[in-house]
Design a protein around this motif. Structure first.
Motif, PDB file in Angstrom:
ATOM      1  N   TYR A 262       0.814  -1.240   0.000  1.00 27.55           N
ATOM      2  CA  TYR A 262       0.000   0.000   0.000  1.00 27.55           C
ATOM      3  C   TYR A 262       0.838   1.277   0.000  1.00 27.55           C
ATOM      4  O   TYR A 262       0.289   2.371   0.012  1.00 27.55           O
ATOM      5  CB  TYR A 262      -0.993   0.059   1.184  1.00 27.55           C
ATOM      6  CG  TYR A 262      -1.909  -1.130   1.296  1.00 27.55           C
ATOM      7  CD1 TYR A 262      -2.528  -1.671   0.168  1.00 27.55           C
ATOM      8  CD2 TYR A 262      -2.184  -1.715   2.535  1.00 27.55           C
ATOM      9  CE1 TYR A 262      -3.380  -2.763   0.282  1.00 27.55           C
ATOM     10  CE2 TYR A 262      -3.036  -2.797   2.662  1.00 27.55           C
ATOM     11  CZ  TYR A 262      -3.627  -3.322   1.529  1.00 27.55           C
ATOM     12  OH  TYR A 262      -4.468  -4.393   1.634  1.00 27.55           O
ATOM     13  N   TRP A 263       2.193   1.158   0.048  1.00 31.55           N
ATOM     14  CA  TRP A 263       3.025   2.367   0.019  1.00 31.55           C
ATOM     15  C   TRP A 263       3.225   2.817  -1.432  1.00 31.55           C
ATOM     16  O   TRP A 263       3.288   1.995  -2.353  1.00 31.55           O
ATOM     17  CB  TRP A 263       4.408   2.102   0.619  1.00 31.55           C
ATOM     18  CG  TRP A 263       4.459   2.092   2.116  1.00 31.55           C
ATOM     19  CD1 TRP A 263       3.523   1.588   2.960  1.00 31.55           C
ATOM     20  CD2 TRP A 263       5.525   2.582   2.938  1.00 31.55           C
ATOM     21  NE1 TRP A 263       3.940   1.726   4.265  1.00 31.55           N
ATOM     22  CE2 TRP A 263       5.162   2.329   4.273  1.00 31.55           C
ATOM     23  CE3 TRP A 263       6.741   3.201   2.686  1.00 31.55           C
ATOM     24  CZ2 TRP A 263       5.982   2.681   5.355  1.00 31.55           C
ATOM     25  CZ3 TRP A 263       7.561   3.537   3.762  1.00 31.55           C
ATOM     26  CH2 TRP A 263       7.168   3.290   5.079  1.00 31.55           C
ATOM     27  N   ARG A 272       0.528   6.050   1.818  1.00 31.56           N
ATOM     28  CA  ARG A 272       0.054   4.666   1.901  1.00 31.56           C
ATOM     29  C   ARG A 272      -1.464   4.653   1.904  1.00 31.56           C
ATOM     30  O   ARG A 272      -2.118   5.608   2.353  1.00 31.56           O
ATOM     31  CB  ARG A 272       0.591   3.963   3.145  1.00 31.56           C
ATOM     32  CG  ARG A 272       0.043   4.507   4.433  1.00 31.56           C
ATOM     33  CD  ARG A 272       0.571   3.772   5.647  1.00 31.56           C
ATOM     34  NE  ARG A 272       0.053   4.384   6.865  1.00 31.56           N
ATOM     35  CZ  ARG A 272      -1.024   3.944   7.519  1.00 31.56           C
ATOM     36  NH1 ARG A 272      -1.690   2.886   7.096  1.00 31.56           N
ATOM     37  NH2 ARG A 272      -1.446   4.571   8.602  1.00 31.56           N
ATOM     38  N   VAL A 281       2.630   8.800   4.851  1.00 29.92           N
ATOM     39  CA  VAL A 281       3.282   7.895   5.806  1.00 29.92           C
ATOM     40  C   VAL A 281       3.874   8.727   6.943  1.00 29.92           C
ATOM     41  O   VAL A 281       4.665   9.633   6.694  1.00 29.92           O
ATOM     42  CB  VAL A 281       4.388   7.076   5.096  1.00 29.92           C
ATOM     43  CG1 VAL A 281       5.272   6.367   6.111  1.00 29.92           C
ATOM     44  CG2 VAL A 281       3.771   6.068   4.134  1.00 29.92           C
TER      45      VAL A 281
END
Ligand code: SAH
Ligand code: AVI
Length: 719
Positions: A262-263, A272, A281
């Protein structure tokens, strides 16, 4: 009129608990559309609708269907919503669950309501059969497990949409994140008991309670953060096969992993995907959505390792307050394969398939996540996933091996030795004390402050000289060598040697000051991840054996700082002899000495204008007051630094500025005004004196290098 019938307390409690648990998943589904709830984003995930149905089916299959003549709500649902129970017949493959467009969401919710009605009726009967009672509680815990799976799957689904929608306006979470504590907690290990025993509920895989042997270890008090992870990425973590297990590296390449799931690198920032959509993040938050392979590679990069599940459980059970976010943030990968405990027995009957049959090829995670229902997790809880999976709310906490000395505050009996030694020294005339007692935590700190003073030249001069000679001398270490440092203190100069000898197998710092040693050992281990650091706390005048596993090459002794000058001449010879026999016939020894020079320079170095050396000297009395319960009036002692030309040494004394009597344990020590305690000698050398000393101890001087004024020297000794 009839009196209202009273529901027995036990049944009422069951009903309340059942309603509470069962209300949670529909609440999570409430803001989502029927389309959201019927799509399946990948084979590991299930549609939300399926979770809603399956958790209802579980009660029907395990409890309600047990009744003789039971009529299922809809017989077709037995196939549609069976997950993996072979004993319960056919089912839809997991990867095809997204194809179950019928029954509709509405029908599934109606199914859920009907199961709740039937379960309410069953609970009303007050069935006390222990097996069904266990299955009832199991059903509730099973529902809670799927509540978390529901969120994991919903996040994965949303992440697959180019629109990256927010599943929720606010993250549904059970509790608040805890602030970091910093540091590590050490555990002695030994024979420990882990696993679930007793009558309270636990899954079958958590038992039985059993004993396991643990070597000394330490657990990080905090979880690994996004900031830590960014450093790993920036250091090429995803591009360095040497950090990865073979299977992990294969996945990295096949899946093109460059960051946690998801980053995304959005320009210079990392973002993310979360349950509230795409977010930045936060470096301070615990990292999440990393696989076992990534966690393992990260730990290797950091020079640490993952804890075993037993280390995790023992640590959290013994010191629950030592750790931040043991529970409620991310599940924490362990180094333990998911396998049965000694004596494991699956739950009897259909639920025997619940856990036991998955005990191959998966790894255990401990703790719980922000999405775990409150009250669901336990210290003994064993979650498990395949090592490549990362869509669960998973992160990590690091561990490391700790040799026993690292975990001790000081050597056993240290205080008693200090008392005996000090009373003996103060009973002599003139009064003396050994300089080795200067170095409690504060003394070590003050010494470090001294090394930064303008007047105290030895540290600076020696570091510069070491930088000059280290590359050539390190060339003589040979393969698989170990560096053994005596009186290592902050291990600052050590770095010069380590940088010049990158192939060193191990570093063994030895120091009497447990605090300084512990901190320095950790710093060196952090900065030199490939180096084995094996600290030894204790008196280098009483050397034991070297630790095991420090390579098979040359042993190189390192005794910088002119600490040898703090020993009496006969002590120095005895020490160098003992070091030679400890390090073996092939050994090298780097010895640092301060050279004789003008008294003004020497006196200024030991009586600095800021009074740091005075505080260092007086700290002996401060320590005696604290550790031995003595009653020295510390301010009534003046610091004296004297050059003694006959003995070629700087002397430090503490001079009583008035008559006084001091209590020290059972002893009373009298001081006349002007009387001194001789606290330290710092002998200064000539090349000739060093050669004599080395020879007397069985070493030959293979090199002797002198620096510019104010001059110190380094000698390379050969066994
Ligand atoms: N080697 C470092 C530190 C020198 S200070 C440097 O050159 O800068 C002296 C160190 O030796 C202190 O850390 C002290 O705790 C340690 N030390 C002093 N006497 C000791 C003894 N008898 N046994 C073990 N360590 C000792
Ligand atoms: C550790 N040792 C070599 C220092 C020295 O110079 O003798 C200790 C010290 N004493 C006063 N200042 C520093």
């Amino acid at each position: 009129m009839n009196a209202p019938s009273r529901i027995p307390d036990g049944i009422a409690a069951d009903l309340t608990r059942y309603r509470e648990v069962r209300a949670a998943m529909p609440a999570l589904a409430a803001g989502l559309s029927a389309e959201d709830l019927s799509a399946q984003s990948m084979p590991d995930c299930s549609p939300g609708k399926w979770h809603l149905a399956h958790t209802s089916w579980f009660f029907e299959a395990m409890i309600l269907g047990d009744e003789p003549g039971y009529q299922p709500v809809d017989p077709r649902f037995q196939t549609l919503f069976n997950s993996y129970y072979e004993a319960l017949g056919q089912r839809v493959e997991r990867c095809d669950r997204g194809l179950i467009t019928r029954p509709s969401l509405e029908d599934v919710l109606a199914y859920r309501r009907e199961i709740d009605r039937r379960m309410t009726a069953w609970l009303g009967q007050g069935d006390t059969d222990p097996r069904r009672r266990y299955l009832f509680t199991l059903g509730l815990h099973h529902d809670q497990q799927h509540q978390e799976l529901f969120l994991m799957d919903m996040l994965n689904l949303m992440s697959r949409s180019p629109l990256e929608p927010a599943a929720y306006g606010q993250t549904p979470r059970a509790g608040e994140i805890e602030p970091p504590r910093g540091g590590w907690s050490g555990f002695d290990g030994g024979l420990v008991e882990v696993g679930h025993g007793g009558a309270s509920f636990a899954f079958d895989n958590e038992g039985p309670a059993h004993r396991v042997w643990l070597e000394p270890y330490a657990l990080a008090n905090d979880l690994v953060t996004n900031g830590d992870w960014i450093a790993f990425i920036e250091d090429g973590g995803y591009a360095r096969p040497e950090l990865w297990l073979s299977d992990g590296w294969a996945v990295v390449k096949a899946e093109h992993w460059t960051a946690p799931l998801y980053w995304r690198a959005d320009g210079p920032r990392w973002t993310r995907m979360s349950l509230t959509g795409r977010v930045e993040v936060d470096p301070a938050e615990p990292v999440i959505h990393v696989s076992f392979y990534e966690a393992d590679a990260y730990a290797r990069w950091a020079g640490k390792r993952l804890p075993t599940e037993v280390e995790w459980e023992h640590g959290v059970r013994c010191r629950p307050d030592a750790f931040s976010n043991s529970f409620g943030e991310v599940w924490q990968w362990t180094a333990s394969a998911y396998a049965p405990y000694a004596g494991f027995k699956p739950t009897e009957g259909t639920a025997s398939e619940y856990n036991g049959k998955f005990m191959a090829n998966q790894m255990v995670l401990r703790g719980s996540s922000f999405a775990t229902a409150s009250g669901h997790a336990r210290t003994t809880y064993r979650n498990f996933f395949y090592p490549h999976q990362r869509w669960a709310f998973m992160g990590l906490r690091l561990a490391e091996d700790a040799s026993a000395p690292l975990t001790r505050d000081a050597e056993p009996g240290e205080t008693a030795r200090f008392r005996r030694d000090l009373i003996a020294g103060l009973s002599r005339s003139p009064k003396v004390a050994s300089p080795k007692w200067f170095y409690d935590a504060e003394g070590s700190r003050l010494f470090e402050e001294i090394t930064r003073l303008g007047e105290y030249y030895p540290t600076r001069q020696e570091a510069a000289l070491l930088r000059r000679v280290a590359p050539e001398w390190a060339g003589r270490f040979g393969p698989d060598a170990a560096l053994i440092e005596f009186g290592s203190g902050a291990s600052e100069k050590t770095r010069i040697v380590l940088d010049a000898a990158p192939d060193l197998a191990a570093y063994v710092p030895i120091d009497i000051s447990a605090d300084a040693l512990d901190a320095a050992a950790h710093r060196i281990a952090d900065a030199y991840p490939a180096l084995k650091v094996a600290p030894l706390v204790g008196d280098f005048l009483h050397l034991g054996a070297l630790p095991a596993g420090i390579g098979h090459g040359r042993r190189v002794g390192f005794f910088p700082g002119s600490t040898i000058g703090n020993l009496e001449p006969d002590e120095a010879v005895a020490f160098l002899k003992a070091a030679r026999s400890l390090l073996g016939d092939d050994a090298l020894f780097i010895l640092g000495v301060d050279l004789v020079k003008e008294p003004e320079v020497l006196i200024a170095a030991y009586d600095d204008a800021a009074g740091v050396t005075a505080a260092f000297n007086r700290n002996l009395l401060v320590r005696a007051n604290r550790e031995l319960g003595a009653d020295f009036d510390v301010d009534a002692f003046a610091h004296r630094a004297v050059w003694n030309p006959e003995e070629a040494r700087m002397e430090m004394h503490l001079e009583a500025t008035r008559d006084m009597a001091v209590r020290l344990g059972d002893a009373t020590i009298s001081f006349a005004r002007g009387e001194t305690i001789h606290t330290e000698n710092s002998r200064k050398f000539t090349e000739e004196a060093v050669r004599k000393l080395a020879q007397a101890a069985g070493w030959s001087v293979s090199a002797f290098e002198t620096g510019p004024a104010p001059a110190v020297a380094l000698a390379l000794l050969e066994a």
